[in-house]
Write an enzyme that holds these catalytic residues in place. Structure first.
Site, PDB file in Angstrom:
ATOM      1  N   ASP A 145       0.565  -0.692  -0.060  1.00  0.00           N
ATOM      2  CA  ASP A 145      -0.223   0.039  -0.110  1.00  0.00           C
ATOM      3  C   ASP A 145       1.036   1.210  -0.403  1.00  0.00           C
ATOM      4  O   ASP A 145       1.727   1.324   0.672  1.00  0.00           O
ATOM      5  CB  ASP A 145      -0.763   0.013   1.215  1.00  0.00           C
ATOM      6  CG  ASP A 145      -2.415   0.365   1.238  1.00  0.00           C
ATOM      7  OD1 ASP A 145      -2.149   1.115   0.355  1.00  0.00           O
ATOM      8  OD2 ASP A 145      -3.121  -0.614   1.143  1.00  0.00           O
ATOM      9  N   ASP A 200      -3.474   4.634  -2.399  1.00  0.00           N
ATOM     10  CA  ASP A 200      -4.571   4.751  -1.187  1.00  0.00           C
ATOM     11  C   ASP A 200      -5.179   6.318  -2.245  1.00  0.00           C
ATOM     12  O   ASP A 200      -3.708   7.581  -2.251  1.00  0.00           O
ATOM     13  CB  ASP A 200      -4.136   4.820   0.208  1.00  0.00           C
ATOM     14  CG  ASP A 200      -5.133   5.337   0.916  1.00  0.00           C
ATOM     15  OD1 ASP A 200      -5.957   4.390   1.116  1.00  0.00           O
ATOM     16  OD2 ASP A 200      -4.633   6.396   1.804  1.00  0.00           O
ATOM     17  N   GLU A 258      -6.129   3.613  -5.783  1.00  0.00           N
ATOM     18  CA  GLU A 258      -8.116   3.950  -5.013  1.00  0.00           C
ATOM     19  C   GLU A 258      -8.633   4.764  -6.191  1.00  0.00           C
ATOM     20  O   GLU A 258      -7.867   5.764  -5.757  1.00  0.00           O
ATOM     21  CB  GLU A 258      -7.671   3.958  -3.669  1.00  0.00           C
ATOM     22  CG  GLU A 258      -9.167   3.704  -3.061  1.00  0.00           C
ATOM     23  CD  GLU A 258      -9.459   4.175  -1.142  1.00  0.00           C
ATOM     24  OE1 GLU A 258     -10.357   3.721  -0.946  1.00  0.00           O
ATOM     25  OE2 GLU A 258      -8.183   5.041  -1.196  1.00  0.00           O
ATOM     26  N   HIS A 260     -11.028  -3.669   3.844  1.00  0.00           N
ATOM     27  CA  HIS A 260     -10.976  -3.003   4.961  1.00  0.00           C
ATOM     28  C   HIS A 260     -11.188  -2.267   5.480  1.00  0.00           C
ATOM     29  O   HIS A 260     -11.754  -1.972   5.975  1.00  0.00           O
ATOM     30  CB  HIS A 260     -10.176  -3.219   5.980  1.00  0.00           C
ATOM     31  CG  HIS A 260      -8.482  -1.765   4.027  1.00  0.00           C
ATOM     32  ND1 HIS A 260      -8.221  -1.910   2.897  1.00  0.00           N
ATOM     33  CD2 HIS A 260      -8.550  -0.498   4.968  1.00  0.00           C
ATOM     34  CE1 HIS A 260      -8.343  -0.952   2.429  1.00  0.00           C
ATOM     35  NE2 HIS A 260      -7.696   0.296   3.952  1.00  0.00           N
ATOM     36  N   ASP A 261     -12.260  -1.150   4.471  1.00  0.00           N
ATOM     37  CA  ASP A 261     -12.563   0.198   4.333  1.00  0.00           C
ATOM     38  C   ASP A 261     -14.780  -0.543   4.629  1.00  0.00           C
ATOM     39  O   ASP A 261     -15.864   0.179   4.277  1.00  0.00           O
ATOM     40  CB  ASP A 261     -12.510   0.592   3.030  1.00  0.00           C
ATOM     41  CG  ASP A 261     -11.261   1.305   3.985  1.00  0.00           C
ATOM     42  OD1 ASP A 261     -11.170   1.521   4.670  1.00  0.00           O
ATOM     43  OD2 ASP A 261     -10.207   1.790   2.464  1.00  0.00           O
TER      44      ASP A 261
HETATM   45  C1  GLC Z   1      -8.169   4.851   2.000  1.00  0.00           C
HETATM   46  C2  GLC Z   1      -7.816   3.379   2.615  1.00  0.00           C
HETATM   47  C3  GLC Z   1      -8.240   3.925   3.876  1.00  0.00           C
HETATM   48  C4  GLC Z   1      -8.593   5.090   4.897  1.00  0.00           C
HETATM   49  C5  GLC Z   1      -8.175   5.929   3.411  1.00  0.00           C
HETATM   50  C6  GLC Z   1      -7.201   7.299   4.247  1.00  0.00           C
HETATM   51  O1  GLC Z   1      -9.619   4.542   0.845  1.00  0.00           O
HETATM   52  O2  GLC Z   1      -8.273   2.809   2.409  1.00  0.00           O
HETATM   53  O3  GLC Z   1      -8.443   2.304   5.228  1.00  0.00           O
HETATM   54  O4  GLC Z   1      -8.373   5.547   5.530  1.00  0.00           O
HETATM   55  O5  GLC Z   1      -7.757   5.832   2.666  1.00  0.00           O
HETATM   56  O6  GLC Z   1      -5.900   6.620   4.255  1.00  0.00           O
END
Ligand code: GLC
Ligand code: CA
Length: 547
Positions: A98, A199, A253, A325-326
């Protein structure tokens, strides 16, 4: 980009803290991962995406990094990481890390320096602004914790944080910051990793003057000024050049991303990402975020799936996922906990046969479900607390807890359920977080022995995919779009076809009189029930026909 190997792969995502504890301190770690690599391989998986492993104060569980070139002592050290990496490679598993570069932790040395004064070598690493007429620099909200600005007395200025207060946004317009990012990328690529999951990468370039957002958009009111910002392609091209020195790939992402925007990253002269995570199909039971719920609507889900399948075909490549995980657990959302096995296996079939690179999140392959803790204080996730304390405040505590049960990211962060022994076999110590009480029933060991378990069905589908050209490369056509109970699609490649039929109903359905299915002489290659009945689908039954 030298190869496109990622297209025929399937990834497993590890959120390490809850995966497997190898040294008995109650926290998952790289010793545990090392032991479990053969298990991951046995699933038919070809690569691992590690959620952040770096040192972090854990305000957002690793997504607030305080040292990009090291491993969190809770999880091991660089040497142990290297051991995991080498063993993964020897098993034929790729490894991606990540890369969280929109923000750092406020405990990162850059930020500690930056906040000391307006003129130090790091002063311009973050986004600092003076008060505007005695008020905050603009009206943006953060996505995780109140307003997007936090005051710093040392500088008598505010810093921007799109996420939590402890996650100050980096100033990507500063070339020194971009050099730091490239050096981080090289550090891990030199060690031998195979790529990055990047991310909230679409947020890293902000509009220059940071204008006020529209007041009527809650929480994300600044998003039009930081999503797909003015220099984003320029910066990503710079990072891409680093990746091009290696045989690696990049997966971005893209929260709230549209097809048009996603294609602008994955195709054409600006091509800087190989894959993107888009979110449309995660909104079939909620509006914008899981905390604003609505009843699950299969037609919304199908529309989202088909839209991306069609739009990317031949141009770019899809990611396929139902959990990470989100997001809370998928059986608790789109399936049915009362039909745990059936709906869990059906959901696997419904997405694993689409065109794209599948991702399976730890515990998804055994059908882990949401945890229901009694009080908000028991939850650890910063965004759950934010939701609880800032939305629907007129609702009773019970009602708000119901929303938390359905939406909290902590539901996907409970310890992995390995067997029916104490603490689900996750640790011999005291687990850092609550184990879901259903572990006696839902666990890896129990499912290993059941031929029709969720676990074994994931295996079956993943192995089938790998060895099937039509499953990997075929075009996608959806049938029976209007149905609110059935999801049916076909994949076509050369002369081969696959028909996938998934029932989202908890009742038996007669389907032999549906015209699209007339005359199917296909061979049933996968079904989530042992003895399928001709013309009838059992609750949450799913079938794959080859013809
Ligand atoms: C992304 C991650 C998430 C995190 C956010 C801020 O969406 O997947 O878990 O809280 O970014 O870094
Ligand atoms: Ca440990």
């Amino acid at each position: 980009m030298k190869t496109e190997w990622y297209k025929s792969m399937a990834f497993y995502q590890i959120w390490i803290r809850s995966f497997y504890d190898g040294n008995g301190d109650g926290i998952g770690d790289l010793y545990g991962v090392y032991e479990k690599l053969p298990y991951i391989k046995s699933l038919g998986i070809d690569g691992i995406w590690f959620s952040p492993l770096y040192p972090s104060p854990n305000a957002d569980y690793g997504y607030d990094i305080s040292d990009y070139k090291n491993i969190h002592p809770d999880y091991g050290d660089l040497e142990q990481f290297k051991k995991v990496l080498d063993k993964a490679h020897s098993l034929g598993l790729k490894v991606i890390m990540d890369l969280v570069i929109n923000h750092t932790s406020d405990e990162h040395p850059w930020f500690i320096e930056s906040k000391k004064s307006k003129d130090n070598p790091y002063s311009d690493y973050y986004i600092w602004r003076d008060a505007k007429k005695g008020k905050l620099p603009n009206n943006w909200y953060s996505l995780f914790e109140g307003k997007a600005w936090e005051y710093c007395p040392e500088r008598d200025q505010y810093y921007l944080h799109i996420f939590a207060k402890k996650q100050p946004d980096l100033n990507m317009d500063n070339p020194k910051v971009r050099e730091e990012i490239k050096s981080i990328m090289r550090f891990w690529l030199d060690m031998g990793i195979d790529g990055f999951r990047e991310d909230v990468i679409t947020f890293i370039s902000k509009v220059d003057n940071l204008p006020d957002g529209l007041p009527f958009i809650p929480v994300a009111n600044g998003m039009p000024y930081y999503k797909d910002g003015p220099h984003i392609h320029e910066y990503l091209r710079e990072f891409r050049r680093v990746c091009n020195e290696y045989d690696c790939f990049q997966l971005g992402e893209g929260p709230m991303t549209t097809i048009k925007s996603a294609l602008s990253y994955m195709t054409g002269k600006n091509k800087s990402l190989d894959l993107m995570f888009h979110f449309d199909h995660m909104l079939a039971d909620c509006i914008y975020t899981e905390y604003i719920q609505r009843p699950f609507n299969l037609r919304l889900l199908k529309r989202a799936f088909s839209k991306w399948q069609k739009a990317l075909n031949g141009k770019a490549w899809n990611t396929l996922y139902l959990e990470n995980h989100d997001h809370p657990r998928i059986i608790s959302r789109y399936g049915n906990e009362h039909y745990h096995r059936a709906s869990g296996t059906m959901l696997a079939i419904c997405y694993l046969f689409q065109q794209g690179t599948p991702f399976v999140y730890q515990g998804q392959e055994i059908g882990m479900t949401n945890i229901k803790l009694k009080s908000i204080d028991q939850y650890m996730d910063v965004s759950s607390h934010n939701n609880y304390h800032s939305f629907h405040l007129k609702d009773s505590i019970e009602k708000r807890m119901e929303r938390i049960h359905a939406s909290s990211r902590d539901s996907s962060r409970t310890p992995m359920q390995w067997d029916s022994s104490k603490n689900a076999g996750f640790t011999t110590g005291k687990p850092w977080f609550y184990v879901n009480p259903n572990y006696k029933r839902i666990n890896v060991a129990a499912e290993e022995n059941q031929p029709y378990s969720i676990l074994n069905l994931y295996r079956k589908c993943l192995y089938y995919r790998k060895n099937s050209e039509v499953a990997l490369w075929g075009d996608y056509t959806e049938y029976y779009k209007a149905s609110s109970l059935l999801y049916v699609y076909k994949r076509t490649y050369k002369n081969n076809q696959l028909l996938i039929v998934c029932s989202f109903s908890s009742h038996h359905l007669r389907w032999h009189n549906i015209k699209e299915f007339k005359g199917i002489k296909g061979k049933l290659v996968i079904c989530n029930y042992p003895n399928p009945i001709h013309g009838v689908l059992k609750p949450y039954e799913a079938r794959v026909y080859e013809y």
